[in-house]
Design a protein around this motif. Structure first.
Motif, PDB file in Angstrom:
ATOM      1  N   ARG A 442     -58.342 -35.046 -45.704  1.00 34.67           N
ATOM      2  CA  ARG A 442     -58.732 -34.213 -44.672  1.00 34.67           C
ATOM      3  C   ARG A 442     -59.521 -32.957 -44.804  1.00 34.67           C
ATOM      4  N   VAL A 443     -60.517 -32.542 -44.614  1.00 33.10           N
ATOM      5  CA  VAL A 443     -61.269 -31.295 -44.852  1.00 33.10           C
ATOM      6  C   VAL A 443     -61.703 -30.731 -43.524  1.00 33.10           C
ATOM      7  N   GLY A 444     -61.243 -29.689 -43.144  1.00 37.65           N
ATOM      8  CA  GLY A 444     -61.439 -29.199 -41.597  1.00 37.65           C
ATOM      9  C   GLY A 444     -60.994 -30.271 -40.859  1.00 37.65           C
ATOM     10  N   ALA A 445     -61.780 -30.528 -39.824  1.00 37.69           N
ATOM     11  CA  ALA A 445     -61.660 -31.830 -38.883  1.00 37.69           C
ATOM     12  C   ALA A 445     -61.876 -33.042 -39.140  1.00 37.69           C
ATOM     13  N   TRP A 446     -62.544 -33.082 -40.229  1.00 35.90           N
ATOM     14  CA  TRP A 446     -62.967 -34.342 -40.875  1.00 35.90           C
ATOM     15  C   TRP A 446     -62.116 -35.248 -41.536  1.00 35.90           C
ATOM     16  N   LYS A 447     -61.890 -36.312 -41.440  1.00 36.34           N
ATOM     17  CA  LYS A 447     -60.908 -37.303 -42.323  1.00 36.34           C
ATOM     18  C   LYS A 447     -61.665 -38.506 -42.852  1.00 36.34           C
ATOM     19  N   TRP A 448     -61.481 -38.630 -43.862  1.00 42.47           N
ATOM     20  CA  TRP A 448     -61.982 -40.003 -44.615  1.00 42.47           C
ATOM     21  C   TRP A 448     -60.914 -40.694 -45.199  1.00 42.47           C
ATOM     22  N   VAL A 449     -61.090 -42.114 -44.731  1.00 42.18           N
ATOM     23  CA  VAL A 449     -59.847 -43.005 -45.052  1.00 42.18           C
ATOM     24  C   VAL A 449     -60.830 -44.098 -45.828  1.00 42.18           C
ATOM     25  N   ASP A 450     -60.048 -44.537 -46.934  1.00 45.76           N
ATOM     26  CA  ASP A 450     -60.500 -45.669 -47.551  1.00 45.76           C
ATOM     27  C   ASP A 450     -59.409 -46.202 -48.199  1.00 45.76           C
ATOM     28  N   MET A 451     -59.088 -47.605 -47.185  1.00 46.44           N
ATOM     29  CA  MET A 451     -57.962 -48.510 -47.490  1.00 46.44           C
ATOM     30  C   MET A 451     -58.531 -50.014 -47.700  1.00 46.44           C
ATOM     31  N   LEU A 461     -61.561 -35.680 -36.315  1.00 40.54           N
ATOM     32  CA  LEU A 461     -60.154 -35.428 -35.700  1.00 40.54           C
ATOM     33  C   LEU A 461     -60.126 -34.672 -34.671  1.00 40.54           C
ATOM     34  N   ALA A 462     -61.090 -33.609 -34.351  1.00 39.32           N
ATOM     35  CA  ALA A 462     -60.981 -32.766 -33.264  1.00 39.32           C
ATOM     36  C   ALA A 462     -61.506 -33.476 -31.972  1.00 39.32           C
ATOM     37  N   ALA A 463     -62.351 -34.371 -32.109  1.00 39.49           N
ATOM     38  CA  ALA A 463     -62.706 -35.153 -30.881  1.00 39.49           C
ATOM     39  C   ALA A 463     -61.978 -36.513 -30.880  1.00 39.49           C
ATOM     40  N   ASP A 464     -61.420 -37.182 -31.919  1.00 38.54           N
ATOM     41  CA  ASP A 464     -61.093 -38.444 -32.148  1.00 38.54           C
ATOM     42  C   ASP A 464     -59.788 -38.595 -32.836  1.00 38.54           C
ATOM     43  N   PRO A 465     -58.544 -38.081 -32.612  1.00 36.68           N
ATOM     44  CA  PRO A 465     -57.365 -37.992 -33.361  1.00 36.68           C
ATOM     45  C   PRO A 465     -56.737 -39.528 -33.488  1.00 36.68           C
ATOM     46  N   GLY A 466     -57.504 -40.250 -32.805  1.00 34.26           N
ATOM     47  CA  GLY A 466     -56.935 -41.833 -32.940  1.00 34.26           C
ATOM     48  C   GLY A 466     -57.692 -42.644 -33.808  1.00 34.26           C
ATOM     49  N   GLU A 467     -58.471 -41.975 -34.205  1.00 37.54           N
ATOM     50  CA  GLU A 467     -59.477 -42.403 -35.486  1.00 37.54           C
ATOM     51  C   GLU A 467     -60.025 -43.776 -35.016  1.00 37.54           C
ATOM     52  N   THR A 468     -60.692 -43.688 -34.014  1.00 37.89           N
ATOM     53  CA  THR A 468     -61.367 -44.913 -33.051  1.00 37.89           C
ATOM     54  C   THR A 468     -62.852 -45.122 -33.608  1.00 37.89           C
ATOM     55  N   THR A 469     -63.569 -44.166 -33.968  1.00 31.93           N
ATOM     56  CA  THR A 469     -64.735 -44.191 -34.120  1.00 31.93           C
ATOM     57  C   THR A 469     -65.441 -43.802 -35.479  1.00 31.93           C
ATOM     58  N   ASP A 470     -65.941 -44.678 -36.376  1.00 30.98           N
ATOM     59  CA  ASP A 470     -66.222 -44.134 -37.770  1.00 30.98           C
ATOM     60  C   ASP A 470     -67.737 -43.887 -37.522  1.00 30.98           C
ATOM     61  N   LEU A 471     -67.791 -42.546 -38.104  1.00 29.55           N
ATOM     62  CA  LEU A 471     -69.039 -41.721 -38.223  1.00 29.55           C
ATOM     63  C   LEU A 471     -69.897 -41.635 -39.552  1.00 29.55           C
ATOM     64  N   SER A 472     -69.306 -42.749 -40.314  1.00 34.77           N
ATOM     65  CA  SER A 472     -69.891 -42.730 -41.823  1.00 34.77           C
ATOM     66  C   SER A 472     -71.280 -42.805 -41.751  1.00 34.77           C
ATOM     67  N   ALA A 473     -71.879 -43.455 -41.010  1.00 36.41           N
ATOM     68  CA  ALA A 473     -73.381 -43.749 -41.031  1.00 36.41           C
ATOM     69  C   ALA A 473     -74.252 -42.531 -40.195  1.00 36.41           C
ATOM     70  N   ALA A 474     -73.391 -42.335 -39.382  1.00 36.63           N
ATOM     71  CA  ALA A 474     -74.125 -40.911 -38.427  1.00 36.63           C
ATOM     72  C   ALA A 474     -73.919 -39.727 -38.977  1.00 36.63           C
TER      73      ALA A 474
END
Length: 505
Positions: A442-451, A461-474
């Protein structure tokens, strides 16, 4: 941001020197432990840890769980909503809590446990003596919190789950604590005090079965109250550090599938919740209990009720400890901190977060945390949304007690009191996690997950704390920045002075 709620010794030649974290990359405003100490004297400390309690499992949040003592702490203190632990399961999380250092720095970067019970195997005593669960432990060069507090006169007791080694050199009274009663590994049967058939309760350096048959939460409550009474009777008035790490509401560590599949709780606390239609169901395991055997296990509804009942019994113990401090006119001068060691497991409620214990999703690493210290200026009834972690607790307690950081020890946290008492932004801007092949940052509000095999992505996380929308491409640039920060952290951990038991050096 703070807001009011609507309601209420030397290395071998192969070792590498320590490398401190860079402030810009790793969320630290100043060198760890360098903050000015607070002018509040030497407050007592009560540090309470639940085992696998869910993010939403507080009565005040409205999900139906009964937690009046925890609700009291929230009403009389501050609730942290963006609070993280350093690992998504118990052993490394607790090691980081007591050292103020990432698991990859202090050496306990994975579980100290045996996996044979996962396959229904019970160890014979001579066999168990040679297993990793028995011989593994926190590196003896690490400085734990009670040892760091001792120069300021703190008397330290621990009652409950240790989980950092069971050989004598690893036990609490060999690592700075003055008194210990509890179990030494990752989990037990609440009544037999055995871990999958292995007796696990100790008093100081010796195993004990004197209290076999008594519910473990009641025993840890008993010992905590005894410690407080003994401290109150001391004429010198030395401050105390009371560490109360419960095993509740962790699943029961029994080879009996009907017990193992739920959380043991007294009937009187189960009766506080609505009855369930069916207590057990039959199922066939892939490998446990011989593989392919059909066994009786708890239903999901029964497991949920039992989990809640165990939390409520733990809450009652917490309430009695608070009442004892209150009766001694010591509560307001005592720093009280409550947290869960990781995200909620079976039977828990982690909503609105995604995932659970053992995962890098928010539900595995973001946990409930409450802080009460009116004499130190912690506001009552407040909710603090700043990014804070369990790594902050070690340096913050040293600062509150006027204790300098241990010489030569690189800490990974900062003094959180200005953030809690004065409303200043948290100096922490980033947090990093690694569990085997699972990674997150987690850096600022950005969270990267790799499992691998589970999932991942980049989330706001500011807009999507439930981690529902992957913004990697965007948002590829944001992804690149977070991954680069993780790589920098990983390089710093690799360059740190090595610690065992997992690291090769």
């Amino acid at each position: 941001m703070m807001r009011k709620p609507a309601l209420f010794p030397a290395l071998a030649a192969c070792a590498i020197g320590s490398l401190a974290l860079a402030s810009s990359a790793f969320g630290q405003e100043a060198p760890p432990g360098s903050a000015d100490v607070r002018p509040d004297g030497r407050p007592n400390v009560l540090l309470i840890v639940a085992d696998d309690q869910g993010y939403n499992d507080l009565g005040l949040l409205g999900n139906g769980i009964i937690t009046p003592a925890l609700d009291r702490l929230a009403a009389e203190g501050t609730r942290l909503t963006n609070f993280y632990v350093a690992w998504p399961a118990c052993t490394p999380s607790r090691g980081s809590l007591l050292t103020g250092r990432y698991p990859q720095r202090n050496g306990v970067s994975d579980m100290i446990r045996n996996e044979a019970p996962d396959y229904g195997h019970q160890y014979a005593a001579p066999e168990y003596e040679a297993t990793f669960e028995r011989i593994g432990g926190m590196d003896e060069r690490e400085v734990l919190l009670p040892e760091a507090l001792a120069p300021a006169g703190y008397v330290s007791g621990i009652y409950g789950k240790w989980d950092l080694g069971s050989l004598r050199r690893f036990l609490p009274t060999s690592r700075g604590f003055d008194d210990f009663y509890g179990f030494v590994n990752t989990g037990i049967d609440y009544y037999t005090h055995e871990r999958y058939g292995v007796p696990s309760m100790y008093r100081d350096l010796e195993p004990t079965s004197a209290d076999r048959g008594t519910y473990s939460t009641a025993l840890f409550e008993r010992e905590a109250l005894r410690f407080l009474d003994e401290m109150a009777a001391k004429p010198a008035g030395d401050p105390f550090f009371l560490y109360l790490p419960f095993n509740a509401p962790h699943n029961s560590s029994s080879l009996d599938p009907a017990i193992r599949s739920t959380v043991q709780a007294p009937d009187e606390y189960k009766s506080l919740y609505p009855p369930v239609a069916e207590e057990t169901r039959r199922t066939t395991y892939r490998y446990e209990y011989g593989g392919g055997e059909t066994v009786e296990v708890a239903t999901g509804a029964a497991r949920r009720r039992d989990y809640r009942a165990a939390v409520t019994r733990m809450d009652a113990a917490i309430g009695r400890v608070l009442d004892r401090l209150d009766a001694a006119d010591a509560l307001d001068e005592t720093i009280v901190i409550f947290l869960s060691d990781n995200g909620g497991g079976s039977g828990s409620d982690n909503s609105p977060l995604r995932g659970r214990k053992g995962q890098m999703w928010e539900g595995g690493v973001r946990v409930p945390c409450l802080v009460r210290w009116p004499a130190g200026g912690v506001p009552a009834g407040a909710v603090n949304d700043e990014l804070l972690t369990s790594l902050e607790i070690f340096p913050s307690l040293l600062a509150a007690g006027g204790v300098p950081a241990p010489d030569g020890v690189v800490l990974d946290g900062h003094d959180w009191w200005p953030t809690l008492t004065d409303g200043r932004p948290s100096p922490r801007t980033a947090m990093f996690w690694e569990r085997r092949d699972q990674r997150a940052a987690r850096v600022g509000a950005w969270k990267w997950v790799d499992m691998p095999g589970v999932g991942g992505g980049l989330f706001d996380l500011a807009a999507d704390p439930g981690e529902t929308t992957d913004l990697s491409a965007a948002r590829p640039k944001a992804l690149e920045r977070v991954q680069a920060a993780f790589d920098g952290w990983k390089a710093a951990m690799n360059a740190a002075e090595p610690r065992g038991p997992f690291r090769d050096y």
